[in-house]
Design a protein around this motif. Structure first.
Motif, short mmCIF file in Angstrom:
data_model
loop_
_atom_site.label_atom_id
_atom_site.label_comp_id
_atom_site.label_asym_id
_atom_site.label_seq_id
_atom_site.Cartn_x
_atom_site.Cartn_y
_atom_site.Cartn_z
N ASN A 55 0.71 -1.39 -0.03
CA ASN A 55 0.03 0.10 -0.07
C ASN A 55 0.83 1.28 0.06
OD1 ASN A 55 -2.44 -1.39 0.28
ND2 ASN A 55 -2.14 -1.79 2.36
N THR A 325 0.86 0.85 13.62
CA THR A 325 1.63 0.62 12.60
C THR A 325 3.19 1.11 12.75
OG1 THR A 325 1.31 2.99 11.74
CG2 THR A 325 0.22 1.02 10.82
N SER A 331 1.29 1.52 6.11
CA SER A 331 0.38 0.44 6.67
C SER A 331 1.54 -0.71 7.28
CB SER A 331 -0.45 -0.23 5.54
OG SER A 331 0.55 -0.82 4.38
N TYR A 358 -4.68 2.96 9.11
CA TYR A 358 -4.02 2.46 8.03
C TYR A 358 -3.53 0.95 8.13
CZ TYR A 358 -2.40 7.43 6.98
OH TYR A 358 -2.59 8.51 6.30
N SER A 360 -4.06 -3.10 8.45
CA SER A 360 -5.37 -4.25 8.14
C SER A 360 -5.54 -5.23 9.38
CB SER A 360 -4.44 -5.20 7.12
OG SER A 360 -5.26 -6.49 6.88
N ASN A 362 -6.86 -7.92 9.49
CA ASN A 362 -6.48 -9.51 9.24
C ASN A 362 -4.78 -9.57 9.45
OD1 ASN A 362 -8.89 -10.16 8.50
ND2 ASN A 362 -8.49 -9.98 6.12
N GLU A 363 -4.02 -8.48 8.99
CA GLU A 363 -2.55 -8.54 9.42
C GLU A 363 -2.24 -8.54 10.99
OE1 GLU A 363 -0.29 -6.02 6.83
OE2 GLU A 363 -0.99 -7.10 5.11
#
Length: 429
Positions: A55, A325, A331, A358, A360, A362-363
């Motif tokens: 990203n 982050t 991200s 920013y 995710s 899921n991450e």
């Protein structure tokens, strides 16, 4: 080699298409034929569709580029100039993890031909390219350095989230296994780097230059973190001290903070590892790492003290963490010290809500086992602003008061705000 690449008689292969490899691959693809290789097929599919998995890059940068994305190592047979940009992390014991680098070397070795070049960009300790990677290239290919192929090292200097200092605008260090290699490598990189090329005298010098860039920053921040701890015990605002000291002409303004990410919080361990292998136990570098790694624990305990002082039980406290982050406006959550801070707070049974515009979800769940909520709720006992995202800079004290209950605490780890309200406890590093 340079002229053959320029005339597209030969191809460049970039191995590893993360936040370093992909921008390099796309920049080279403006002028050369490029093979972009990554072992992650899902990432390859995204890039084929014009999407940057990190990203960082807009979809338009994929347009009109002479690049072929692949996860098939057999496609590397078509390349003659190999650039390695795979990650070089540390394991749970802070020992360098060279598996991605070793794997890339094996793959390249199988595709290596007479006259080829191999350049490493991944951050390593001095000597790694020639002592760890070169033997693999020679064993896999059956070729000999100097007689059959050449190698080099050119440390990456990508700055994630920086839209001003893009790859072409950052001075590039290059090195080669001999004088001819150095000149060829400098010419190839010089085609895309407008900021200039610096020719290091040896590969080891180039490797060492990279690893100390971030080690120096790590140590500078660790000094400010230690000062912040001392001044906090004295009831002195660290930022006020820095501003006052900064009036002297030779004082350098540096600030405390969490040190995470895949560079500053990792690279010093590579130098520590190599030094210890040579029989030397570094004191200053190790101390700096210890201080910076310990900051999440210090901040968590400080918040617990403040909650107790206000008559609140940590077990019943509700805290909002803003940002996970590793730095502002990106991200990337790798090696996030905010995640360590969240877990430190949870060890005191504190209920932590985590938000980040920013990151995710899921991450975050996969990497740290933490849940990212869509937006803050209300009635927080404390709010910790841990990352300096642009969207957070526009907030004011009244906003934080609106989402907190009585006796609120605002912890500003980036020093972005000024406390103008007497009925809110404001704390910063």
């Amino acid at each position: 080699m340079y002229q053959q690449l320029l005339q597209k008689e030969k191809q460049i292969a970039i191995i590893g298409l993360g936040y370093v490899g992909l921008p390099i691959a796309l920049e080279f693809a403006k002028y050369f034929r490029v093979i972009g290789f990554d072992i992650n097929q899902h990432r390859i599919d995204m890039m084929k569709a014009g999407q940057d998995p990190s990203n960082e890059l807009d979809s338009t940068v994929f347009e009109d580029k002479d690049i072929f994305f692949t996860a098939n190592p057999d496609d590397l047979q078509q390349a003659h100039f190999f650039i390695v940009a795979v990650p070089t992390p540390v394991d749970d014991y802070k020992v360098p993890d060279l598996k991605p680098l070793i794997g890339a070397s094996h793959a390249i070795g199988k595709a290596l031909k007479k006259g080829d070049y191999v350049i490493y960009e991944s951050t390593v300790y001095p000597g790694c390219t020639e002592e760890d990677c070169l033997p693999i290239l020679e064993a896999e290919s059956g070729l000999t350095l100097g007689e059959d192929f050449k190698i080099g090292y050119s440390p990456e200097r990508i700055n994630p989230g920086d839209k001003e200092r893009t790859i072409d605008k950052i001075l590039k260090i290059v090195s080669g296994s001999d004088a001819e290699a150095l000149e060829e490598i400098a010419q190839v990189y010089g085609k895309i780097i407008t900021a200039g090329i610096y020719k290091a005298p040896t590969i080891k010098v180039a490797e060492a230059a990279k690893v100390i860039e971030n080690t120096q920053r790590d140590l500078n921040i660790s000094l400010m973190n230690e000062l912040a701890i001392i001044f906090d015990m004295m009831g002195i605002d660290t930022k006020d001290v820095i501003e006052a000291a900064g009036t002297k002409w030779n004082f350098i303004k540096l600030y405390p903070g969490l040190v995470g990410g895949h560079c500053i919080g990792v690279d010093p361990y590579y130098l520590l590892y190599k030094a210890k292998k040579l029989g030397y136990d570094p004191q200053v570098i190790h101390s700096g790492r210890r201080i910076n790694d310990g900051m999440p624990g210090f901040i968590a305990k400080r918040l617990v003290q403040m909650l107790i002082q206000k008559g609140k039980s940590p077990q019943n406290a509700k805290v909002l963490m803003m940002g996970i982050t590793f730095k502002e406006n990106v991200s990337d959550i790798r090696n996030s010290k905010v995640a360590d801070l969240v877990k430190e707070l949870m060890s005191f049974s504190i209920n932590v809500h985590l938000v980040d515009p920013y990151a995710s979800p899921n991450e975050v769940a996969h990497e740290y086992g933490l849940t990212l909520i869509d937006k803050p709720s209300k009635d927080y006992d404390a709010v910790i602003v841990s990352v300096g995202h642009d969207g957070y800079k526009t907030l004011d004290i009244n906003y934080f008061k609106s989402i907190m209950n009585t006796e609120p605490i605002l912890m500003d780890l980036k020093g972005m705000y000024k406390n103008t309200e007497e009925n809110i406890t404001y704390w910063r590093l």
